[in-house]
Enzyme design. Sequence first.
Site, PDB file in Angstrom:
ATOM      1  CG  ASN A   4      -2.062  -0.948   1.163  1.00 40.00           C
ATOM      2  OD1 ASN A   4      -2.755  -1.023   0.144  1.00 40.00           O
ATOM      3  ND2 ASN A   4      -2.286  -1.701   2.212  1.00 40.00           N
ATOM      4  CB  CYS A  22      -4.243  -5.582  -4.983  1.00 42.42           C
ATOM      5  SG  CYS A  22      -4.637  -4.044  -5.819  1.00 42.42           S
ATOM      6  CG  ASN A  73      -9.278  -2.561   2.395  1.00 38.31           C
ATOM      7  OD1 ASN A  73      -8.491  -1.677   2.099  1.00 38.31           O
ATOM      8  ND2 ASN A  73      -8.884  -3.821   2.619  1.00 38.31           N
ATOM      9  CD  GLU A 104      -7.997   0.471  -1.864  1.00 37.24           C
ATOM     10  OE1 GLU A 104      -6.968  -0.172  -1.567  1.00 37.24           O
ATOM     11  OE2 GLU A 104      -8.336   0.715  -3.037  1.00 37.24           O
ATOM     12  NE  ARG A 105      -5.329  -3.646   5.270  1.00 36.16           N
ATOM     13  CZ  ARG A 105      -5.131  -4.957   5.458  1.00 36.16           C
ATOM     14  NH1 ARG A 105      -5.185  -5.474   6.671  1.00 36.16           N
ATOM     15  NH2 ARG A 105      -4.939  -5.752   4.420  1.00 36.16           N
ATOM     16  CB  CYS A 126     -11.312  -0.848  -3.329  1.00 34.96           C
ATOM     17  SG  CYS A 126     -10.585  -2.179  -2.340  1.00 34.96           S
TER      18      CYS A 126
HETATM   19  N1  LIG Z   1      -5.718  -1.495   0.536  1.00 40.53           N
HETATM   20  C1  LIG Z   1      -5.932  -2.935   0.423  1.00 40.53           C
HETATM   21  C2  LIG Z   1      -5.004  -3.526  -0.644  1.00 40.53           C
HETATM   22  C3  LIG Z   1      -5.331  -3.005  -2.038  1.00 40.53           C
HETATM   23  C4  LIG Z   1      -6.691  -3.493  -2.457  1.00 40.53           C
HETATM   24  C5  LIG Z   1      -7.353  -2.717  -3.581  1.00 40.53           C
HETATM   25  N2  LIG Z   1      -6.602  -1.665  -4.190  1.00 40.53           N
HETATM   26  C6  LIG Z   1      -7.934  -3.642  -4.627  1.00 40.53           C
HETATM   27  O1  LIG Z   1      -8.007  -3.273  -5.824  1.00 40.53           O
HETATM   28  O2  LIG Z   1      -8.388  -4.755  -4.234  1.00 40.53           O
HETATM   29  C7  LIG Z   1      -5.634  -3.618   1.771  1.00 40.53           C
HETATM   30  O3  LIG Z   1      -4.820  -3.096   2.529  1.00 40.53           O
HETATM   31  O4  LIG Z   1      -6.215  -4.689   1.997  1.00 40.53           O
END
Ligand SMILES: N[C@H](CCC[C@H](N)C(=O)O)C(=O)O
Length: 321
Positions: free
Chosen positions: A66, A75, A198, A216-217, A225
């Site tokens: 991230n 992701c 998230n 988002e986390r 996301c």
């Molecule tokens: N921020 C998310 C990871 C990226 C997920 C997101 N960008 C996607 O497209 O699934 C987490 O820490 O779980």
Amino acid sequence: MVKLLKVHGSENQFFILDQTILDNKLSDSELKNLAINFCKNILNGADGLLVIDTSDDCLGKMRVINADGSEAKMCGNGLRTVSRYLSEKYQLNEFHVETLESNLSVKKAPDFYPGVPAFSVEISPISFKKTDLPFSYKDLNEMINEEIPEFVPGERFSAIAVPNPHLISFVSNIQHDILNHLGQKLNSANNYFPEGVNISFAKILDKNKLFVQTFERGVGFTNACGTGMSATSLVFALLYPDQFDSNKDITVYNPGGMVKTNIELNPIKELSKIHLIGNATFTHNIEVSEEALHQNQLDDLRIEETGEEKDYQAFVKSINR
Ligand SMILES: N[C@H](CCC[C@H](N)C(=O)O)C(=O)O
């Protein structure tokens, strides 16, 4: 010189670094520092760094870092762009990509629009168990459509790991200040989600038609996301059977554009199948010395646009949100 890419899935933006083309792979701490630097300072920033490496069983491996340097298990938007990268590198259109918890099947899909390549990716594994999120709230082992006044009075929430952690609420209106406040709260230390979460607020627009905004986390608000829209689609199918046509894809609109999800419900909900289908756009080619990457020195990059962004924006204009 080393080639990197700037890419996006529904304007959820990433840099891609392929470790297999380096003389010496970057260490975990080098990757973390590089992710923070790229995502903060280069090309108006991005939401994360996708790191490609070799895999014993699959065509390649994807790690997700991230913007704040934290590593995630998965992701969805990023996996589509990594799949395109591997597809073009090895001239294959259907294969598996190793991720932290599972080997996921991916395949090239029909272009979403002229000049907008698309991929379909499996989102798995799925769990609702508090130990897999993790979360702790009273004596709940699963949180499915529960009223949680401590989160937002009067709203209902569902928690699901795909396998990164997601908290989902179907709302009549998406209020960014409420979502931002909850996002900050549930991603601060010692709270209901010890590893953060998230958070997606979703609006049901019509049968098999959603709009999703995610906090988002490790990032904050993003344009989309992938795992968030996927998790939301599964919970939608479970909670709103009268609005879900299982014979059709779900159209999921988001601030960055639109993706499709395909949900195959199973009586054992964890065995349901989720596929995320959407664009895999490469916006910039980047060249830098390997030494500079190891030193986290990004002030001498050679950057050129691919020209694909105009096609993606034409796609966005073509969809009636
Ligand atoms: N921020 C998310 C990871 C990226 C997920 C997101 N960008 C996607 O497209 O699934 C987490 O820490 O779980």
